[in-house]
Design a protein around this motif. Structure first.
Motif, PDB file in Angstrom:
ATOM      1  N   MET A 259      32.958  74.482  54.964  1.00 53.42           N
ATOM      2  CA  MET A 259      33.396  73.424  54.054  1.00 53.42           C
ATOM      3  C   MET A 259      32.229  72.895  53.230  1.00 53.42           C
ATOM      4  O   MET A 259      32.359  72.667  52.019  1.00 53.42           O
ATOM      5  CB  MET A 259      34.049  72.279  54.844  1.00 53.42           C
ATOM      6  N   VAL A 260      31.088  72.697  53.865  1.00 55.54           N
ATOM      7  CA  VAL A 260      29.910  72.198  53.144  1.00 55.54           C
ATOM      8  C   VAL A 260      29.495  73.189  52.065  1.00 55.54           C
ATOM      9  O   VAL A 260      29.255  72.816  50.902  1.00 55.54           O
ATOM     10  CB  VAL A 260      28.746  71.935  54.117  1.00 55.54           C
ATOM     11  N   GLU A 261      29.420  74.463  52.418  1.00 52.79           N
ATOM     12  CA  GLU A 261      29.025  75.476  51.439  1.00 52.79           C
ATOM     13  C   GLU A 261      30.029  75.562  50.292  1.00 52.79           C
ATOM     14  O   GLU A 261      29.642  75.684  49.126  1.00 52.79           O
ATOM     15  CB  GLU A 261      28.904  76.839  52.120  1.00 52.79           C
ATOM     16  N   SER A 262      31.314  75.520  50.630  1.00 55.53           N
ATOM     17  CA  SER A 262      32.351  75.575  49.593  1.00 55.53           C
ATOM     18  C   SER A 262      32.265  74.375  48.662  1.00 55.53           C
ATOM     19  O   SER A 262      32.437  74.507  47.444  1.00 55.53           O
ATOM     20  CB  SER A 262      33.743  75.634  50.240  1.00 55.53           C
ATOM     21  N   ALA A 263      32.011  73.203  49.232  1.00 59.91           N
ATOM     22  CA  ALA A 263      31.894  71.989  48.417  1.00 59.91           C
ATOM     23  C   ALA A 263      30.746  72.106  47.427  1.00 59.91           C
ATOM     24  O   ALA A 263      30.864  71.719  46.258  1.00 59.91           O
ATOM     25  CB  ALA A 263      31.703  70.775  49.323  1.00 59.91           C
ATOM     26  N   LEU A 264      29.625  72.637  47.876  1.00 58.17           N
ATOM     27  CA  LEU A 264      28.473  72.814  46.983  1.00 58.17           C
ATOM     28  C   LEU A 264      28.804  73.784  45.859  1.00 58.17           C
ATOM     29  O   LEU A 264      28.467  73.536  44.691  1.00 58.17           O
ATOM     30  CB  LEU A 264      27.268  73.312  47.784  1.00 58.17           C
ATOM     31  N   GLU A 265      29.461  74.877  46.196  1.00 59.46           N
ATOM     32  CA  GLU A 265      29.783  75.883  45.179  1.00 59.46           C
ATOM     33  C   GLU A 265      30.845  75.388  44.210  1.00 59.46           C
ATOM     34  O   GLU A 265      30.728  75.575  42.992  1.00 59.46           O
ATOM     35  CB  GLU A 265      30.228  77.181  45.851  1.00 59.46           C
ATOM     36  N   LEU A 266      31.883  74.751  44.737  1.00 56.14           N
ATOM     37  CA  LEU A 266      32.968  74.268  43.875  1.00 56.14           C
ATOM     38  C   LEU A 266      32.493  73.181  42.912  1.00 56.14           C
ATOM     39  O   LEU A 266      33.004  73.059  41.797  1.00 56.14           O
ATOM     40  CB  LEU A 266      34.112  73.726  44.734  1.00 56.14           C
ATOM     41  N   SER A 267      31.517  72.405  43.339  1.00 52.55           N
ATOM     42  CA  SER A 267      31.012  71.303  42.505  1.00 52.55           C
ATOM     43  C   SER A 267      29.773  71.680  41.708  1.00 52.55           C
ATOM     44  O   SER A 267      29.191  70.827  41.042  1.00 52.55           O
ATOM     45  CB  SER A 267      30.678  70.101  43.392  1.00 52.55           C
ATOM     46  N   ASN A 268      29.388  72.957  41.832  1.00 54.92           N
ATOM     47  CA  ASN A 268      28.153  73.398  41.173  1.00 54.92           C
ATOM     48  C   ASN A 268      26.963  72.553  41.633  1.00 54.92           C
ATOM     49  O   ASN A 268      26.140  72.114  40.844  1.00 54.92           O
ATOM     50  CB  ASN A 268      28.293  73.348  39.642  1.00 54.92           C
TER      51      ASN A 268
END
Length: 239
Positions: free
Chosen positions: A72-81
């Protein structure tokens, strides 16, 4: 084809969504994560990207809540650039902590089935996931005293089960596995000539979903409740 259970000496139970509720909490967590990331993407895209990240990370983190939180943390970083703030990271961590602190809600019939079968069989747990988390759930469940052996594996494939049977010093025909996942709890056992009973749970992680062919279906039983296992094995509930 009639399935013969008379040689069964050891019965293995999957833990999550076979003995107690688990996947429901992951679905709730995904919804919370989707709300957090709503400013950046649609809910459908968020779900897809999180799933992709979980699969990508399985070989690194394995199964379980902790790996899910990292994904979830990694996805959040990627989705939010890489633009999310510390408050969002903290919220994701709190989602994970909330999952780890959930009560262990036993599914229907679990206590009765274990109480009855423990009189005639050696019972074990075969589960995958985080060792600490699974030990915690077993302790909180109040079921630990029923089991002779607890096996937490990195994955549930034919090789894992064969290794387990060698460790238990039993033949495949002497082992019965009971679980909710066709992919993890049923088909690998059929392939090594052991016995298996499928007890579907209403929610299944997409990674665990498979379509069994007609021949596979003839080699194992599917029941609607764990209590049906007693009927299959010809056992009456303990008085």
């Amino acid at each position: 084809m009639e399935i013969d259970y008379k040689n069964v000496k050891v019965i293995g139970f999957d833990a999550d969504d076979t003995l107690w509720v688990n996947e429901t909490y992951f679905r709730d967590a995904e919804m919370e994560f989707s709300k957090l990331m709503a400013p950046y993407e649609t809910a459908n895209t968020i779900d897809q990207e999180l799933f992709k990240k979980e699969i990508e990370n399985l070989s690194l983190y394995g199964y379980g809540i902790k790996g899910f939180v990292l994904s979830m943390v990694e996805s959040a970083l990627e989705l939010s650039n890489n633009s999310i703030g510390n408050n969002v990271i903290e919220a994701i961590l709190n989602i994970g902590k909330d999952m780890l602190n959930k009560p262990v809600d036993l599914l229907e019939g679990v206590q009765e089935v274990l109480d009855t079968l423990s009189q005639d069989y050696r019972l074990i747990v075969v589960t995958k996931g985080d060792l600490l988390d699974q030990e915690r759930k077993l302790e909180k469940s109040g079921l630990l005293h029923y089991f002779h052996h607890i096996e937490v594996v990195s994955d549930k494939q034919e090789a894992n089960y064969s290794k387990l049977l060698n460790h238990l010093d039993i033949k495949p025909s002497e082992f019965l596995m009971i679980g909710n996942s066709l992919k993890s709890d049923i088909l690998p056992l059929i392939n090594i000539k052991a016995r298996a009973i499928h007890v579907p749970f209403h929610t299944t992680w997409i990674h665990e979903q498979v379509i069994a062919n007609e021949n596979d279906n003839k080699k194992y039983k599917t029941v609607t409740s764990l209590l049906d296992v007693l009927t299959i094995l010809g056992k009456n509930p303990k008085d």
